[in-house]
Design an enzyme around this catalytic site. Structure first.
Site, PDB file in Angstrom:
ATOM      1  N   LYS A  73       0.795  -1.238   0.000  1.00  0.00           N
ATOM      2  CA  LYS A  73       0.000   0.000   0.000  1.00  0.00           C
ATOM      3  C   LYS A  73       0.825   1.286   0.000  1.00  0.00           C
ATOM      4  O   LYS A  73       0.428   2.276  -0.602  1.00  0.00           O
ATOM      5  CB  LYS A  73      -0.907   0.033   1.237  1.00  0.00           C
ATOM      6  CG  LYS A  73      -2.153  -0.814   1.141  1.00  0.00           C
ATOM      7  CD  LYS A  73      -2.973  -0.584   2.401  1.00  0.00           C
ATOM      8  CE  LYS A  73      -4.261  -1.329   2.411  1.00  0.00           C
ATOM      9  NZ  LYS A  73      -5.116  -0.976   3.545  1.00  0.00           N
ATOM     10  N   TYR A 238     -13.690  -5.738  11.843  1.00  0.00           N
ATOM     11  CA  TYR A 238     -14.930  -6.308  11.285  1.00  0.00           C
ATOM     12  C   TYR A 238     -15.044  -7.809  11.522  1.00  0.00           C
ATOM     13  O   TYR A 238     -16.023  -8.429  11.123  1.00  0.00           O
ATOM     14  CB  TYR A 238     -15.048  -5.987   9.791  1.00  0.00           C
ATOM     15  CG  TYR A 238     -13.875  -6.421   8.954  1.00  0.00           C
ATOM     16  CD1 TYR A 238     -13.768  -7.714   8.485  1.00  0.00           C
ATOM     17  CD2 TYR A 238     -12.855  -5.523   8.654  1.00  0.00           C
ATOM     18  CE1 TYR A 238     -12.686  -8.112   7.730  1.00  0.00           C
ATOM     19  CE2 TYR A 238     -11.765  -5.916   7.901  1.00  0.00           C
ATOM     20  CZ  TYR A 238     -11.684  -7.209   7.440  1.00  0.00           C
ATOM     21  OH  TYR A 238     -10.601  -7.606   6.711  1.00  0.00           O
TER      22      TYR A 238
HETATM   23  P1  NAD Z   1      -1.836  -1.764  11.593  1.00  0.00           P
HETATM   24  O1  NAD Z   1      -0.957  -2.930  11.893  1.00  0.00           O
HETATM   25  O2  NAD Z   1      -1.432  -0.816  10.525  1.00  0.00           O
HETATM   26  O3  NAD Z   1      -2.060  -0.925  12.946  1.00  0.00           O
HETATM   27  C1  NAD Z   1      -2.365  -1.591  14.144  1.00  0.00           C
HETATM   28  C2  NAD Z   1      -2.710  -0.574  15.234  1.00  0.00           C
HETATM   29  O4  NAD Z   1      -3.184  -1.318  16.364  1.00  0.00           O
HETATM   30  C3  NAD Z   1      -1.527   0.269  15.705  1.00  0.00           C
HETATM   31  O5  NAD Z   1      -1.972   1.559  16.054  1.00  0.00           O
HETATM   32  C4  NAD Z   1      -1.080  -0.477  16.964  1.00  0.00           C
HETATM   33  O6  NAD Z   1      -0.405   0.364  17.881  1.00  0.00           O
HETATM   34  C5  NAD Z   1      -2.418  -0.934  17.520  1.00  0.00           C
HETATM   35  N1  NAD Z   1      -2.327  -2.079  18.411  1.00  0.00           N
HETATM   36  C6  NAD Z   1      -1.983  -3.352  18.078  1.00  0.00           C
HETATM   37  N2  NAD Z   1      -2.047  -4.139  19.179  1.00  0.00           N
HETATM   38  C7  NAD Z   1      -2.466  -3.350  20.205  1.00  0.00           C
HETATM   39  C8  NAD Z   1      -2.708  -3.585  21.585  1.00  0.00           C
HETATM   40  N3  NAD Z   1      -2.563  -4.774  22.136  1.00  0.00           N
HETATM   41  N4  NAD Z   1      -3.126  -2.537  22.353  1.00  0.00           N
HETATM   42  C9  NAD Z   1      -3.279  -1.310  21.799  1.00  0.00           C
HETATM   43  N5  NAD Z   1      -3.062  -1.034  20.493  1.00  0.00           N
HETATM   44  C10 NAD Z   1      -2.655  -2.035  19.717  1.00  0.00           C
HETATM   45  O7  NAD Z   1      -3.249  -2.396  11.279  1.00  0.00           O
HETATM   46  P2  NAD Z   1      -4.441  -1.742  10.432  1.00  0.00           P
HETATM   47  O8  NAD Z   1      -4.311  -2.175   9.021  1.00  0.00           O
HETATM   48  O9  NAD Z   1      -4.516  -0.307  10.744  1.00  0.00           O
HETATM   49  O10 NAD Z   1      -5.696  -2.536  11.022  1.00  0.00           O
HETATM   50  C11 NAD Z   1      -6.254  -2.210  12.295  1.00  0.00           C
HETATM   51  C12 NAD Z   1      -7.625  -2.863  12.397  1.00  0.00           C
HETATM   52  O11 NAD Z   1      -8.498  -2.254  11.440  1.00  0.00           O
HETATM   53  C13 NAD Z   1      -7.611  -4.366  12.028  1.00  0.00           C
HETATM   54  O12 NAD Z   1      -8.522  -5.026  12.857  1.00  0.00           O
HETATM   55  C14 NAD Z   1      -8.094  -4.387  10.593  1.00  0.00           C
HETATM   56  O13 NAD Z   1      -8.742  -5.615  10.264  1.00  0.00           O
HETATM   57  C15 NAD Z   1      -9.086  -3.242  10.613  1.00  0.00           C
HETATM   58  N6  NAD Z   1      -9.326  -2.647   9.283  1.00  0.00           N
HETATM   59  C16 NAD Z   1     -10.616  -2.561   8.903  1.00  0.00           C
HETATM   60  C17 NAD Z   1     -10.928  -1.983   7.690  1.00  0.00           C
HETATM   61  C18 NAD Z   1     -12.371  -1.901   7.297  1.00  0.00           C
HETATM   62  O14 NAD Z   1     -12.663  -1.628   6.122  1.00  0.00           O
HETATM   63  N7  NAD Z   1     -13.296  -2.097   8.222  1.00  0.00           N
HETATM   64  C19 NAD Z   1      -9.923  -1.482   6.862  1.00  0.00           C
HETATM   65  C20 NAD Z   1      -8.599  -1.577   7.291  1.00  0.00           C
HETATM   66  C21 NAD Z   1      -8.309  -2.172   8.513  1.00  0.00           C
END
Ligand code: NAD
Length: 291
Positions: A73, A238
């Site tokens: 990305k 989700y």
């Molecule tokens: P990422 O790896 O880029 O970021 C992860 C985030 O979670 C960081 O801010 C990290 O510090 C935090 N984190 C991880 N473990 C933690 C903990 N134990 N305590 C506190 N904070 C914690 O991941 P992402 O791509 O941003 O995804 C994050 C969530 O969003 C995932 O569940 C993903 O499936 C979801 N997501 C959903 C959509 C959607 O369309 N609904 C789109 C993208 C991502």
């Protein structure tokens, strides 16, 4: 209408790795067929170091557009001709449109999908005070798009000393320079007193961390005593469809408790519109693929 692939069929796809689990091919192909659009959507497993080659190949084959997932990305933005304002601020693209003149424009539909999903639930980010938990990919997209769409204040909370904290600092810096109408700040997620104060003072609370999805399912970052009737609570997670935070927010009778599945659907809707100019049959797609 029977769908036939012929010499005029336009190709769309997803690149990244892994891609096998993605719901995008099903969602897009169903919509193409349903609307009688002569296009097909595939998924190609592309490792990070092959991102540039993949983009060159898609350019050569005159693809209509492509979605981009991890780990490509951020890397993909280097190979595009233009970036949308949100995409440029986020520094990552998950949706690339191949324009008729051959130029490739990067968009980021995660943030667009988040805002659109809120709108479907009768919630507008314009003028809102928001608390965003997290500073990774989803959080940055949510934060930047909400700021561009008029949120008045965004307080980011992330674990200090962990990988993503500098990301949040960069987001705050970029917003101060580029979207000064939105007051942005970052605070340590471990500062529970500051978090509680911020939640009490905000209109929209968003969990954009991985807390709530396996192996952190059943966990929440928010004490349920903080939920109140005029608060909007959203999750980007989700899977499960309703995290513990959403279940507890619903039980507390908040204004709206919005899980991440709608954001996932709406980012697809936004991508479909950017690709084809047409409206994906969102309700049908939701029922068929996400129910
Ligand atoms: P990422 O790896 O880029 O970021 C992860 C985030 O979670 C960081 O801010 C990290 O510090 C935090 N984190 C991880 N473990 C933690 C903990 N134990 N305590 C506190 N904070 C914690 O991941 P992402 O791509 O941003 O995804 C994050 C969530 O969003 C995932 O569940 C993903 O499936 C979801 N997501 C959903 C959509 C959607 O369309 N609904 C789109 C993208 C991502």
């Amino acid at each position: 209408m029977e769908r036939i692939i012929d010499g005029h069929t336009r190709m769309y796809c997803l690149i990244g790795s892994p891609v096998g689990h993605s719901g995008s091919p099903a969602m897009y192909n169903y919509s193409f067929e349903r609307l009688g659009i002569n296009s097909a959507y595939l998924a190609y497993d592309v490792p990070l170091e092959k991102t540039g080659e993949a983009v060159a190949a898609l350019r050569l084959f005159n693809a209509g557009g492509f979605n981009v997932t991890m780990p490509c990305k951020t890397e993909v933005t280097k190979y595009l001709d233009r970036l949308s304002p949100a995409c440029e601020l986020i520094g990552a693209s998950n949706c690339v449109v191949c324009e008729s003149d051959g130029t490739l424009t990067g968009h980021n539909t995660d943030g667009l999908g988040f805002v659109a999903n809120l709108r479907v639930h009768g919630v507008d980010v314009k003028g809102a005070k928001m608390v965003v938990l997290g500073a990774g990919g989803a959080a940055t997209a949510v934060t930047m798009q909400s700021a561009l769409d008029g949120a008045s204040e965004i307080r980011i909370f992330n674990r200090k000393g962990y990988t993503f904290y500098p990301n949040a600092e960069l987001t705050v810096k970029k917003l101060a320079e580029r979207v000064p109408g939105c007051k942005a700040s970052v605070t340590d997620l471990f500062d529970t007193e500051a978090l509680a104060e911020a939640v009490k003072d905000c209109d929209i609370l968003v969990n954009a961390t991985k807390v709530g999805m396996a192996p952190l399912d059943g966990e929440t970052l928010i004490d349920k005593s903080l939920f109140r009737r005029d608060l909007v609570v959203c999750d980007t997670v989700y899977n499960p469809k309703e995290t513990r935070m959403i279940v507890e927010a619903k039980a507390a009778g908040v204004r709206a408790a919005i899980g991440g599945i709608g954001m996932l659907l709406r980012q697809g809707v936004e991508g479909f519109r950017l690709f084809t100019g047409a409206e994906m049959p969102a309700d049908e797609v939701m029922e068929k693929f996400f129910a």
